[in-house]
Design a protein around this motif. Structure first.
Motif, short mmCIF file in Angstrom:
data_model
loop_
_atom_site.label_atom_id
_atom_site.label_comp_id
_atom_site.label_asym_id
_atom_site.label_seq_id
_atom_site.Cartn_x
_atom_site.Cartn_y
_atom_site.Cartn_z
N ASN A 92 0.89 -1.26 -0.09
CA ASN A 92 -0.10 -0.05 -0.02
C ASN A 92 0.81 1.05 -0.12
O ASN A 92 0.52 2.10 -0.64
CB ASN A 92 -0.87 -0.14 1.10
CG ASN A 92 -2.03 -1.16 1.13
OD1 ASN A 92 -2.31 -1.26 -0.08
ND2 ASN A 92 -2.66 -1.30 2.24
N TRP A 93 1.96 1.15 0.78
CA TRP A 93 2.69 2.36 0.89
C TRP A 93 3.29 2.49 -0.79
O TRP A 93 3.32 3.76 -1.30
CB TRP A 93 3.96 2.23 1.61
CG TRP A 93 3.71 2.29 3.27
CD1 TRP A 93 2.35 2.62 3.63
CD2 TRP A 93 4.73 1.77 4.35
NE1 TRP A 93 2.52 2.52 5.24
CE2 TRP A 93 3.91 1.86 5.47
CE3 TRP A 93 5.76 1.39 4.48
CZ2 TRP A 93 4.34 1.93 6.57
CZ3 TRP A 93 6.45 1.19 5.46
CH2 TRP A 93 5.53 1.14 6.89
N LEU A 94 3.96 1.56 -1.25
CA LEU A 94 4.76 1.72 -2.49
C LEU A 94 3.80 2.19 -3.52
O LEU A 94 4.12 2.77 -4.55
CB LEU A 94 5.11 0.48 -2.84
CG LEU A 94 6.47 -0.15 -2.14
CD1 LEU A 94 6.83 -1.58 -2.45
CD2 LEU A 94 7.54 0.91 -2.24
N HIS A 95 2.58 1.86 -3.48
CA HIS A 95 1.50 2.12 -4.71
C HIS A 95 0.72 3.26 -4.15
O HIS A 95 -0.38 3.54 -5.03
CB HIS A 95 0.58 0.86 -4.80
CG HIS A 95 1.39 -0.42 -5.63
ND1 HIS A 95 2.26 -1.05 -4.90
CD2 HIS A 95 1.75 -0.55 -7.03
CE1 HIS A 95 2.85 -1.88 -5.66
NE2 HIS A 95 2.29 -1.60 -6.90
N GLY A 96 1.07 3.98 -3.07
CA GLY A 96 0.17 5.15 -2.73
C GLY A 96 -1.39 4.95 -2.31
O GLY A 96 -2.01 5.82 -2.34
N LYS A 97 -1.46 3.80 -1.88
CA LYS A 97 -2.91 3.26 -1.28
C LYS A 97 -2.93 3.89 0.09
O LYS A 97 -4.12 3.84 0.77
CB LYS A 97 -3.25 1.82 -1.42
CG LYS A 97 -3.57 1.52 -2.91
CD LYS A 97 -3.96 0.13 -2.95
CE LYS A 97 -4.51 -0.08 -4.49
NZ LYS A 97 -5.33 -1.48 -4.60
N SER A 98 -1.76 4.24 0.67
CA SER A 98 -1.90 4.38 2.17
C SER A 98 -0.57 5.64 2.26
O SER A 98 0.36 5.71 1.22
CB SER A 98 -1.83 3.57 3.21
OG SER A 98 -0.50 2.79 3.21
N ARG A 99 -0.50 6.50 3.11
CA ARG A 99 0.66 7.33 3.34
C ARG A 99 0.74 7.97 2.19
O ARG A 99 1.89 8.49 1.71
CB ARG A 99 1.93 6.71 3.56
CG ARG A 99 1.70 5.84 4.99
CD ARG A 99 1.45 6.57 6.36
NE ARG A 99 2.40 7.49 6.58
CZ ARG A 99 3.61 7.17 7.34
NH1 ARG A 99 3.48 6.06 7.68
NH2 ARG A 99 4.48 7.93 7.51
#
Length: 373
Positions: free
Chosen positions: A350-357
């Protein structure tokens, strides 16, 4: 095959027969390249491993098509075979007495003995492995060579009453398991250089979960996303256009999610995820407020300001830059990154794909993919 009458009597084949009454033993194709039961019996009894020319006939001295007694079988030509029928047997069906039985070769008949079910199983296993190319050695992939394959490239075979993948059969045979014992597990292909669906090398096969299988696919770069996925309804170009139209408009003049969903043929909840980069982040385009300070007008605490956040924004940003800056084949797996940062692989993904943070900054997709789009 019934051998109980003894060497002087007919040994009748118990399996399937063709319209002429001759036995058909399909496992014989892998053993001696022929399915006629009496020819298989003759070849095996004489220690042969390959069928001979179709111009050579196996004659029944007893005139019983089902007979597989090697003492009743002799080689000959079509002319000799017809002479047997009309002269020796007077065109009458057998059984006829065999006054001069065939003599065994030096060393005697080579007849497999034992439990019939066990012998049948051995023949079926030999037939299966004959369709696997293991010529490359123990460490290489062993591809399934038969024409029967699934749409996704997996070998296809009927085994123990079930139509299944060839790799599952190879795994079960190697570990001495019944096929039914692994029905609840996903078979993972962990071949060097990425999973090979045709591979039947047991050293490249592991049992696991669907989640582990998806991690394998993502690590190997074989997980179809965006325009490449067969179920994609909205193209990357349309998603970029949707994001630009929405986020470039003033707050009061933005189109509703419902109207965008009707325009692009998707549910309004899908539109929300697309606009905020929670799905298809690699499509490009803005995924948040473009006016400075607009994203901060919320009562929801985000990023490192949240009391439960353990990884700072700068670290998330550095993680994204390091990951997306590497060539696809050299990127570490999300499992390895999760162990490094003390979290789970889904959170890292999720971090790497911009789904969180989202506010941490840094790239949230493959730059090469975005450039190509």
């Amino acid at each position: 095959m019934d051998t109980s009458p003894g060497a002087a009597k007919c040994w009748l084949f118990r399996g399937r027969r063709n319209s002429d009454g001759y036995g058909q033993y399909w496992a014989g194709r892998s053993l001696v390249d022929v399915v006629s039961a009496h020819r298989v019996a003759y070849l095996l009894a004489h220690g042969m491993t390959q069928n001979f020319s179709s111009k050579i006939f196996v004659r029944h001295l007893c005139a019983v098509p089902r007979c597989c007694n090697p003492a009743h079988l002799v080689l000959g030509t079509q002319k000799e075979n017809m002479r047997d029928r009309f002269c020796l047997h007077r065109d009458q069906r057998g059984p006829h007495p065999v006054d001069t039985p065939a003599q065994p070769p030096t060393g005697g008949w080579r007849l497999p003995v034992g439990d019939l079910a066990a012998l049948e199983r051995q023949a079926l296993e030999a037939e299966f492995w004959q369709k696997v190319d293991a010529s490359g050695g123990e460490e290489t992939c062993w591809p399934w060579t038969a024409a029967s394959q699934h749409d996704f490239g997996y070998g296809s075979v009927s085994w123990e009453g079930v139509h299944t993948q060839a790799g599952r059969v190879a795994y079960a045979l190697h570990h001495g398991l019944p096929l039914a014992s692994i029905f609840g597990d996903v078979l993972r292909h962990v071949c060097p250089g990425g999973g090979n669906p045709r591979c039947c090398n047991p050293r490249h096969l592991r049992l696991g979960t669907q989640k582990q299988n998806m991690h394998d696919r993502m690590a190997a770069g074989r997980y179809a996303r965006g325009d490449e996925h067969f179920a994609t309804k909205v193209r990357d170009d349309d998603i970029r256009e949707m994001r630009e139209v929405y986020w470039n408009a003033p707050r009061g003049n933005r189109p509703t999610l419902v109207s965008l969903g009707e325009r692009y043929g998707v549910y309004w909840g899908t539109v929300h995820r697309l606009l905020h980069g929670r799905s298809r982040p690699e499509a490009g385009g803005p995924t948040g407020e473009l006016i400075p300070g607009a994203a901060g007008r919320t009562n929801h605490v985000r990023g490192e300001a949240h009391r439960m956040v353990k990884v700072a924004d700068a670290q998330v940003r550095a993680l994204r830059e390091d990951y997306w800056g590497l060539p696809q084949g050299q990127r570490p797996s999300t499992i390895a990154l999760a162990a490094r940062w003390g979290t789970d692989s889904k959170t890292v993904w999720n971090w790497l794909h911009g789904k969180s943070r989202v506010t941490a900054g840094g790239p949230v997709g493959d730059p090469a993919v975005r450039t190509a789009g």
